[in-house]
Scaffold this motif. Sequence first.
Motif, PDB file in Angstrom:
ATOM      1  N   ASP B 195      84.345 -31.509  44.236  1.00  0.00           N
ATOM      2  CA  ASP B 195      85.582 -31.423  43.463  1.00  0.00           C
ATOM      3  C   ASP B 195      85.646 -32.563  42.458  1.00  0.00           C
ATOM      4  N   GLU B 196      85.106 -33.712  42.842  1.00  0.00           N
ATOM      5  CA  GLU B 196      85.098 -34.843  41.931  1.00  0.00           C
ATOM      6  C   GLU B 196      84.234 -34.547  40.704  1.00  0.00           C
ATOM      7  N   ALA B 197      83.060 -33.987  40.951  1.00  0.00           N
ATOM      8  CA  ALA B 197      82.176 -33.657  39.838  1.00  0.00           C
ATOM      9  C   ALA B 197      82.827 -32.623  38.929  1.00  0.00           C
ATOM     10  N   GLU B 198      83.511 -31.654  39.530  1.00  0.00           N
ATOM     11  CA  GLU B 198      84.148 -30.620  38.711  1.00  0.00           C
ATOM     12  C   GLU B 198      85.292 -31.189  37.894  1.00  0.00           C
ATOM     13  N   GLN B 199      85.996 -32.167  38.483  1.00  0.00           N
ATOM     14  CA  GLN B 199      87.115 -32.798  37.774  1.00  0.00           C
ATOM     15  C   GLN B 199      86.645 -33.669  36.614  1.00  0.00           C
ATOM     16  N   LEU B 200      85.582 -34.422  36.848  1.00  0.00           N
ATOM     17  CA  LEU B 200      85.257 -35.515  35.922  1.00  0.00           C
ATOM     18  C   LEU B 200      84.116 -35.228  34.960  1.00  0.00           C
ATOM     19  N   CYS B 201      83.193 -34.357  35.337  1.00  0.00           N
ATOM     20  CA  CYS B 201      81.936 -34.289  34.586  1.00  0.00           C
ATOM     21  C   CYS B 201      81.886 -33.133  33.590  1.00  0.00           C
ATOM     22  N   ASP B 202      81.453 -33.440  32.354  1.00  0.00           N
ATOM     23  CA  ASP B 202      81.166 -32.394  31.389  1.00  0.00           C
ATOM     24  C   ASP B 202      79.853 -31.720  31.748  1.00  0.00           C
ATOM     25  N   ARG B 203      78.931 -32.539  32.232  1.00  0.00           N
ATOM     26  CA  ARG B 203      77.581 -32.051  32.468  1.00  0.00           C
ATOM     27  C   ARG B 203      77.021 -32.844  33.631  1.00  0.00           C
ATOM     28  N   LEU B 204      76.156 -32.234  34.413  1.00  0.00           N
ATOM     29  CA  LEU B 204      75.606 -32.984  35.534  1.00  0.00           C
ATOM     30  C   LEU B 204      74.203 -32.531  35.893  1.00  0.00           C
ATOM     31  N   ILE B 205      73.529 -33.423  36.591  1.00  0.00           N
ATOM     32  CA  ILE B 205      72.248 -33.053  37.171  1.00  0.00           C
ATOM     33  C   ILE B 205      72.434 -33.065  38.685  1.00  0.00           C
ATOM     34  N   VAL B 206      71.807 -32.088  39.335  1.00  0.00           N
ATOM     35  CA  VAL B 206      71.824 -32.042  40.785  1.00  0.00           C
ATOM     36  C   VAL B 206      70.508 -32.629  41.258  1.00  0.00           C
ATOM     37  N   MET B 207      70.590 -33.682  42.089  1.00  0.00           N
ATOM     38  CA  MET B 207      69.379 -34.351  42.569  1.00  0.00           C
ATOM     39  C   MET B 207      69.168 -34.095  44.053  1.00  0.00           C
ATOM     40  N   ASP B 208      67.900 -33.990  44.419  1.00  0.00           N
ATOM     41  CA  ASP B 208      67.548 -33.853  45.827  1.00  0.00           C
ATOM     42  C   ASP B 208      66.170 -34.468  46.016  1.00  0.00           C
ATOM     43  N   HIS B 209      66.002 -35.332  46.987  1.00  0.00           N
ATOM     44  CA  HIS B 209      64.722 -36.003  47.232  1.00  0.00           C
ATOM     45  C   HIS B 209      64.143 -36.621  45.967  1.00  0.00           C
ATOM     46  N   GLY B 210      65.006 -37.255  45.160  1.00  0.00           N
ATOM     47  CA  GLY B 210      64.531 -37.976  43.983  1.00  0.00           C
ATOM     48  C   GLY B 210      64.210 -37.114  42.778  1.00  0.00           C
ATOM     49  N   LYS B 211      64.375 -35.792  42.911  1.00  0.00           N
ATOM     50  CA  LYS B 211      64.057 -34.910  41.787  1.00  0.00           C
ATOM     51  C   LYS B 211      65.321 -34.211  41.281  1.00  0.00           C
ATOM     52  N   ILE B 212      65.259 -33.768  40.017  1.00  0.00           N
ATOM     53  CA  ILE B 212      66.360 -32.976  39.473  1.00  0.00           C
ATOM     54  C   ILE B 212      66.106 -31.519  39.821  1.00  0.00           C
ATOM     55  N   VAL B 213      67.065 -30.885  40.514  1.00  0.00           N
ATOM     56  CA  VAL B 213      66.865 -29.478  40.870  1.00  0.00           C
ATOM     57  C   VAL B 213      67.661 -28.541  39.969  1.00  0.00           C
ATOM     58  N   ALA B 214      68.638 -29.054  39.241  1.00  0.00           N
ATOM     59  CA  ALA B 214      69.371 -28.219  38.287  1.00  0.00           C
ATOM     60  C   ALA B 214      70.146 -29.117  37.344  1.00  0.00           C
ATOM     61  N   GLU B 215      70.474 -28.567  36.172  1.00  0.00           N
ATOM     62  CA  GLU B 215      71.206 -29.342  35.185  1.00  0.00           C
ATOM     63  C   GLU B 215      72.116 -28.400  34.411  1.00  0.00           C
ATOM     64  N   GLY B 216      73.341 -28.835  34.107  1.00  0.00           N
ATOM     65  CA  GLY B 216      74.250 -28.004  33.315  1.00  0.00           C
ATOM     66  C   GLY B 216      75.679 -28.448  33.510  1.00  0.00           C
ATOM     67  N   SER B 217      76.622 -27.711  32.892  1.00  0.00           N
ATOM     68  CA  SER B 217      78.032 -28.004  33.125  1.00  0.00           C
ATOM     69  C   SER B 217      78.414 -27.427  34.478  1.00  0.00           C
ATOM     70  N   PRO B 218      79.484 -27.915  35.109  1.00  0.00           N
ATOM     71  CA  PRO B 218      79.868 -27.371  36.413  1.00  0.00           C
ATOM     72  C   PRO B 218      80.036 -25.847  36.369  1.00  0.00           C
ATOM     73  N   ALA B 219      80.750 -25.339  35.343  1.00  0.00           N
ATOM     74  CA  ALA B 219      80.987 -23.898  35.260  1.00  0.00           C
ATOM     75  C   ALA B 219      79.664 -23.148  35.078  1.00  0.00           C
ATOM     76  N   ASP B 220      78.825 -23.701  34.246  1.00  0.00           N
ATOM     77  CA  ASP B 220      77.526 -23.108  33.957  1.00  0.00           C
ATOM     78  C   ASP B 220      76.661 -23.028  35.216  1.00  0.00           C
ATOM     79  N   LEU B 221      76.653 -24.116  35.989  1.00  0.00           N
ATOM     80  CA  LEU B 221      75.847 -24.144  37.216  1.00  0.00           C
ATOM     81  C   LEU B 221      76.372 -23.125  38.224  1.00  0.00           C
ATOM     82  N   ILE B 222      77.682 -23.021  38.312  1.00  0.00           N
ATOM     83  CA  ILE B 222      78.269 -22.063  39.252  1.00  0.00           C
ATOM     84  C   ILE B 222      77.900 -20.638  38.829  1.00  0.00           C
TER      85      ILE B 222
END
Lengths: 280, 306
Positions: B195-222
């Motif tokens: 919810d924090e990311a959705e409130q605050l971020c225009d764009r984000l990267i999703v990280m897991d084990h040191g790697k980027i697994v996805a990138e985009g706006s919250p709405a776009d990623l959903i």
Amino acid sequence: MTAPARTLDVRRSRSGGLPGWFAANSSGNTATVIERGFKVIRNQNWIIIVSGFFEPVFYLLSMGLGLGALVGTVAGPGGAPISYAAFIAPALLATSAMNGAIYDSTWNVFFKLRFAKLYEGMLATSLGPFDVAAGEIFMALFRGFLYALGFMGVITAMGLVTSWWALAMVPVALLIALGFASLGMAITSYFSTFQQMDWINIALLPMFMFSSTLFPITVFPQAVQWFIMALPLWHGVELMRQLSVGHFEASTWVHLGYFLVMSVLGVAFTTRRLRSLFLR
Amino acid sequence: MPVIEARALTKTYGDVHAVDGIDFDVASGESFGLLGPNGAGKSTTMRMIGGTSLRTSGTLLVNGLDPETHGPEVRANLGVVPQTDNLDTELRARDNLIMYGRYFGLPYSYLRPKADELLAFAQLTEKAGEKVDNLSGGMKRRLTIARALVNEPTVLLLDEPTTGLDPQARHILWDRLFRLKEAGVTLIVTTHFMDEAEQLCDRLIVMDHGKIVAEGSPADLIRRFSTREVLELRFGSERNAELVDDLRHYADSLEPLPDRLLLYTEDGEAALARVRADGHTPMTTLVRRSSLEDVFLRLTGRSLID
């Protein structure tokens, strides 16, 4: 309530910054670390600050006056007889300079680094590792200066100094402190647990006991003497003792040189370890 | 020119790849999020941006400068809010702000009024002379954020800004951060709260084990990685797993969690009606909008807070 207004001028375009190594490790704001140190001292309970001053005084009273009553006079530098209290007083000053500097540069740095996270906060600003280290070593020396001055006052009042040269014991205490503090901070960069930190105390206590602090090292076999003479505290003790009565020999220069070299090497060593100490 | 430019950014501790060759850009004025579970490499990335962690390889530019070789100059424009508060407990609240500003080389004539302004911004005016240890968790957090603003940074790094705060304190903080964003400050936020990311971020990267697994706006990623709605069904911890195969065809996809089943579908109510019509009797049901939590679950097969 709106967002804080912008009032800061374009200080940001500081042309070029500092060159090379300094650009990575210093902002030139070292003085603000010292400023913080003084601010904290002002806010602090004075009892905490003066507590370090009493340790050598208590030693002097118990050993110097107590044990001294049994011992009587001993041979001072150059062979002239001096009271036992006058024999150990300069040694206690050297030891206290060492202990204070080591405490500030090892345990204190370790605690502020790992637990209070003070340096983490400082290093999030323009300050670099050099600024933090230099500022903290300065504060350690300032504290040592206060203690040395206080102790000088006590031994002067007790009639244990007989030469104007004894005044030089204060700056020499600072040199001894610098040697130990710079080395201590570098060594701390290798430690990550309290158990490792305890090794420091294990090394310091015997050094205090055997470095001709409370009795001459001539009681030991020659090989042991050589070992003790290789350690820094012995040089500090001998140098202080010679200053207290104003008796100098060629060895005076050796003792002084020992600490000058130790300080230069210690500062170089700490400088090399700065990034390992503060940056992960 | 991007404010931050990372290429093949890597940090290893021994054999552990904390950050494993990530690329990203952050534009000026953008609110950029790093999302992922604990240990994904978010905080390490933040520390490398501030130049307090040295990278193993790759390149990183902050305002066009390498934080490793120009740390002090880079940080002159940064505000850093660390994961755990590191306020100076030997100084009082207002002195924390002033002293911190001194570290930036700022004069008292600027810092005195600035400290008062920031205390008001953080709703701490009455606590100016208070010892840090006497402040509540939310107050300390707000003081830490106020402290990070003392040099008027163009880039604010926030490492899990609201972890450990109660809901009211979180909303106050989000409000303050949103105002900064409106004022043009670039925000870089790590969080494991969706919810924090959705409130605050225009764009984000999703990280897991040191790697980027996805990138985009919250709405776009959903939109890309989830469906519009989610139907949550609980049958009790014994039966959830048994029903996975029976229920799969009611939704586009199904994620079994230990305590519930998540059915991803465009119309949750309709799916629920069909499940009920076929004689299934869930103990509790919930139809909700898809969130970034679901995106993460779909991308990694794991929930964020485990």
